[in-house]
Write a protein that holds these residues in place. Structure first.
Motif, PDB file in Angstrom:
ATOM      1  N   HIS A 126      34.516  47.710  12.872  1.00  0.00           N
ATOM      2  CA  HIS A 126      35.402  47.523  14.010  1.00  0.00           C
ATOM      3  C   HIS A 126      34.539  47.539  15.279  1.00  0.00           C
ATOM      4  CE1 HIS A 126      38.867  48.176  11.392  1.00  0.00           C
ATOM      5  NE2 HIS A 126      38.186  49.179  10.870  1.00  0.00           N
ATOM      6  N   VAL A 127      34.986  46.811  16.302  1.00  0.00           N
ATOM      7  CA  VAL A 127      34.122  46.610  17.466  1.00  0.00           C
ATOM      8  C   VAL A 127      34.838  46.939  18.776  1.00  0.00           C
ATOM      9  CG1 VAL A 127      32.810  44.910  18.817  1.00  0.00           C
ATOM     10  CG2 VAL A 127      32.750  44.831  16.318  1.00  0.00           C
ATOM     11  N   TYR A 128      34.163  47.759  19.586  1.00  0.00           N
ATOM     12  CA  TYR A 128      34.510  47.939  20.997  1.00  0.00           C
ATOM     13  C   TYR A 128      33.340  47.314  21.756  1.00  0.00           C
ATOM     14  CZ  TYR A 128      35.871  50.294  25.385  1.00  0.00           C
ATOM     15  OH  TYR A 128      36.249  50.562  26.669  1.00  0.00           O
ATOM     16  N   CYS A 129      33.585  46.168  22.397  1.00  0.00           N
ATOM     17  CA  CYS A 129      32.527  45.446  23.097  1.00  0.00           C
ATOM     18  C   CYS A 129      32.742  45.551  24.599  1.00  0.00           C
ATOM     19  CB  CYS A 129      32.496  43.982  22.676  1.00  0.00           C
ATOM     20  SG  CYS A 129      31.142  43.032  23.410  1.00  0.00           S
ATOM     21  N   GLU A 130      31.765  46.118  25.274  1.00  0.00           N
ATOM     22  CA  GLU A 130      31.881  46.250  26.721  1.00  0.00           C
ATOM     23  C   GLU A 130      32.057  44.890  27.374  1.00  0.00           C
ATOM     24  OE1 GLU A 130      32.327  48.077  29.229  1.00  0.00           O
ATOM     25  OE2 GLU A 130      32.467  49.974  28.176  1.00  0.00           O
ATOM     26  N   LYS A 131      32.695  44.912  28.540  1.00  0.00           N
ATOM     27  CA  LYS A 131      32.851  43.685  29.298  1.00  0.00           C
ATOM     28  C   LYS A 131      31.496  43.251  29.865  1.00  0.00           C
ATOM     29  CE  LYS A 131      32.160  45.709  33.356  1.00  0.00           C
ATOM     30  NZ  LYS A 131      30.800  46.167  33.163  1.00  0.00           N
ATOM     31  N   THR A 132      31.365  42.009  30.248  1.00  0.00           N
ATOM     32  CA  THR A 132      32.198  40.882  29.889  1.00  0.00           C
ATOM     33  C   THR A 132      31.908  40.527  28.434  1.00  0.00           C
ATOM     34  OG1 THR A 132      32.332  40.068  32.153  1.00  0.00           O
ATOM     35  CG2 THR A 132      32.654  38.448  30.418  1.00  0.00           C
ATOM     36  N   LEU A 133      32.904  40.002  27.735  1.00  0.00           N
ATOM     37  CA  LEU A 133      32.845  39.861  26.280  1.00  0.00           C
ATOM     38  C   LEU A 133      31.530  39.242  25.801  1.00  0.00           C
ATOM     39  CD1 LEU A 133      34.348  40.168  23.583  1.00  0.00           C
ATOM     40  CD2 LEU A 133      35.337  37.913  23.987  1.00  0.00           C
ATOM     41  N   VAL A 134      31.351  37.964  26.050  1.00  0.00           N
ATOM     42  CA  VAL A 134      30.089  37.295  25.701  1.00  0.00           C
ATOM     43  C   VAL A 134      29.766  36.240  26.739  1.00  0.00           C
ATOM     44  CG1 VAL A 134      30.219  37.699  23.209  1.00  0.00           C
ATOM     45  CG2 VAL A 134      31.233  35.637  24.164  1.00  0.00           C
ATOM     46  N   LYS A 135      28.526  35.800  26.721  1.00  0.00           N
ATOM     47  CA  LYS A 135      27.991  34.839  27.685  1.00  0.00           C
ATOM     48  C   LYS A 135      27.986  33.440  27.065  1.00  0.00           C
ATOM     49  CE  LYS A 135      24.016  34.847  30.898  1.00  0.00           C
ATOM     50  NZ  LYS A 135      23.311  33.558  30.702  1.00  0.00           N
ATOM     51  N   GLY A 136      28.596  32.467  27.746  1.00  0.00           N
ATOM     52  CA  GLY A 136      28.591  31.089  27.279  1.00  0.00           C
ATOM     53  C   GLY A 136      29.895  30.671  26.638  1.00  0.00           C
ATOM     54  N   LEU A 137      30.375  29.462  26.971  1.00  0.00           N
ATOM     55  CA  LEU A 137      31.651  28.977  26.454  1.00  0.00           C
ATOM     56  C   LEU A 137      31.619  28.782  24.937  1.00  0.00           C
ATOM     57  CD1 LEU A 137      32.509  26.368  29.237  1.00  0.00           C
ATOM     58  CD2 LEU A 137      33.478  28.659  28.955  1.00  0.00           C
ATOM     59  N   ALA A 138      30.557  28.193  24.433  1.00  0.00           N
ATOM     60  CA  ALA A 138      30.473  27.973  22.983  1.00  0.00           C
ATOM     61  C   ALA A 138      30.454  29.296  22.236  1.00  0.00           C
ATOM     62  CB  ALA A 138      29.227  27.153  22.654  1.00  0.00           C
ATOM     63  N   GLU A 139      29.747  30.269  22.781  1.00  0.00           N
ATOM     64  CA  GLU A 139      29.669  31.576  22.133  1.00  0.00           C
ATOM     65  C   GLU A 139      31.024  32.276  22.126  1.00  0.00           C
ATOM     66  OE1 GLU A 139      25.646  30.293  23.113  1.00  0.00           O
ATOM     67  OE2 GLU A 139      27.522  30.324  24.220  1.00  0.00           O
ATOM     68  N   ILE A 140      31.768  32.151  23.207  1.00  0.00           N
ATOM     69  CA  ILE A 140      33.123  32.722  23.253  1.00  0.00           C
ATOM     70  C   ILE A 140      33.960  32.146  22.121  1.00  0.00           C
ATOM     71  CG2 ILE A 140      35.263  32.893  24.596  1.00  0.00           C
ATOM     72  CD1 ILE A 140      33.460  32.657  27.139  1.00  0.00           C
ATOM     73  N   ASN A 141      33.924  30.829  21.996  1.00  0.00           N
ATOM     74  CA  ASN A 141      34.712  30.150  20.960  1.00  0.00           C
ATOM     75  C   ASN A 141      34.333  30.607  19.556  1.00  0.00           C
ATOM     76  OD1 ASN A 141      35.891  28.729  23.022  1.00  0.00           O
ATOM     77  ND2 ASN A 141      34.843  26.801  22.590  1.00  0.00           N
ATOM     78  N   LYS A 142      33.030  30.686  19.295  1.00  0.00           N
ATOM     79  CA  LYS A 142      32.568  31.062  17.960  1.00  0.00           C
ATOM     80  C   LYS A 142      32.958  32.502  17.610  1.00  0.00           C
ATOM     81  CE  LYS A 142      28.616  27.892  18.034  1.00  0.00           C
ATOM     82  NZ  LYS A 142      27.131  27.795  18.124  1.00  0.00           N
ATOM     83  N   LEU A 143      32.881  33.389  18.591  1.00  0.00           N
ATOM     84  CA  LEU A 143      33.256  34.779  18.331  1.00  0.00           C
ATOM     85  C   LEU A 143      34.751  34.881  18.028  1.00  0.00           C
ATOM     86  CD1 LEU A 143      32.425  37.749  18.160  1.00  0.00           C
ATOM     87  CD2 LEU A 143      32.936  37.939  20.609  1.00  0.00           C
TER      88      LEU A 143
END
Length: 395
Positions: A126-143
């Motif tokens: 399980h994941v608690y990921c600090e903000k901001t979620l991830v860097k990059g539009l493609a990476e956001i989509n893949k996650l």
């Protein structure tokens, strides 16, 4: 575009298109967690990670069992925060092999979030990921795609989304307490130069990673993202148009990310939101002002006020400085109005409690993958608007 119209269509990732949230239905609940406590590993024991460990230590049934950092002195600091009871790692992949670890808290530089979060999900954590979620539009989509295919709890660390004060205010706004919302005025004036001391030059980029574009989204990702998240939460919309500018005007110290940023978001409903962020010694601090056609609500990190467009009811008649007349209620502040009083915990602690409860209960928290991904995309488009000096549109 409504916030729930998010889902990723993988073929569109290269074009920066993020669409509806049907894929997120797969993560509406979690299964298979049959313990009454959660063992968590803190990956990244810099300022934020070390700041969260003492909060976790005071939360029942949430235990720090491992800490990880690539910098030896940071790892020592993190371990000390656990009273030297946790396991220490220098490689996060080794943490993920530990069967005693149920969940991970990712508090590493922004550019590393994607790789660590993806690997953690693949490892069944399980994941608690600090903000901001991830860097990059493609990476956001893949996650989003990867988490959507799992049955794991995923929380984004926009802690004000967990604040019971903020939750109360959002409910007031959605019920029309200040009428139709017309605009938001958001500021964050961070005192100082945002730079941390470095004992040895070789650690400069590792410690002051926020200053470098390779690792950081600057103040937009680290500070304004909280307020961007709030506006989207209130409106239940993603911005349709993003404009921005910024510069390095206060601190000529070799940094690459801007020391002042100025953003304007326009939403499908016609609402405009301004986000202004500075690093200097200018007074003002953190504030969000929501402007409606019947009044305003102003928030700081832990307080809120409502001000209707009418004079407050008179509390009593008295003489002030020789002038006879009526006074406003004693707790009325002319520029902000009457305080909104709600019992609430420190937002970061509440966010951690929410995460623990979501993992044990098999649910998704209020600050989840969906809200985090929408905010991350808005942040990326804002960065593109500033760096490319071109208006960005939500596709």
């Amino acid at each position: 575009m409504k916030r729930r119209e998010f889902v990723v269509k993988s073929g569109l990732a290269s074009a920066g298109i993020v669409a509806t949230t049907s894929a997120l239905g797969a993560i509406s609940c979690t299964t298979g967690f049959n313990k009454s406590f959660v063992n968590i590993a803190v990956i990244g024991t810099g300022g934020r990670g070390c700041g969260l460990i003492p909060l976790i230590n005071n939360i029942d049934n949430l235990n720090v069992v491992a800490v990880c950092d690539v910098l030896p002195f940071r790892l020592e600091e993190g371990l000390a925060k656990t009273n030297n009871t946790a396991k220490a790692y220098t490689d996060y992949k080794e943490v993920l092999k530990d069967d005693n670890v149920d969940a991970v808290l990712i508090s590493t530089p922004f550019s590393t979030h994607y790789e660590i979060a993806m690997t953690a999900i693949e490892a069944g954590k399980h994941v608690y990921c600090e903000k901001t979620l991830v860097k990059g539009l493609a990476e956001i989509n893949k996650l989003v795609e990867r988490v959507s295919a799992s049955n794991l709890t995923f929380q984004t660390g926009h802690q004000y989304h967990s604040s019971r004060l903020y939750t109360h205010v959002v409910a007031m706004l959605k019920k029309g307490e200040i009428g139709n919302i017309k605009s938001f005025e958001c500021q964050w004036y961070r005192k100082g130069d945002w730079r941390k001391p470095v004992a040895e030059p070789k650690y400069e980029r590792a410690i002051n990673w926020r200053m470098y574009k390779e690792y950081s989204g600057g103040m937009t990702a680290e500070l304004s993202s909280h307020q961007i998240d709030f506006v989207g939460w209130v409106l239940d919309e993603n911005p349709k148009k993003i404009m921005g500018t910024g510069g390095i005007d206060f601190w000529q110290d070799g940094r690459e990310t801007f020391d002042n940023t100025h953003l304007i978001f326009e939403y499908p409903s016609g609402v405009k939101a301004h986000f202004k962020c500075l690093t200097s010694y200018i007074p003002g601090g953190y504030q969000i002002k929501v402007i409606g056609d019947k009044g305003t609500i102003t928030l700081t990190t832990g307080m809120a006020w409502i001000n209707y467009y009418k004079k407050p009811e008179k509390s009593k008649l008295t003489d002030v400085d020789g002038v006879s007349g009526a006074t406003a209620p004693a707790n009325y502040i002319p520029e902000k109005g009457m305080p909104i009083k709600v019992e609430h915990l420190d937002p970061s602690k509440q966010a951690l409690i929410d995460f623990k409860d979501a993992v044990i209960g098999g649910t998704q928290p209020i600050s989840n993958l969906e809200t985090g991904a929408n905010t991350a995309k808005a942040v990326q488009l804002a960065l593109d608007a500033m760096y490319n000096e071109k208006i960005q549109y939500w596709q």
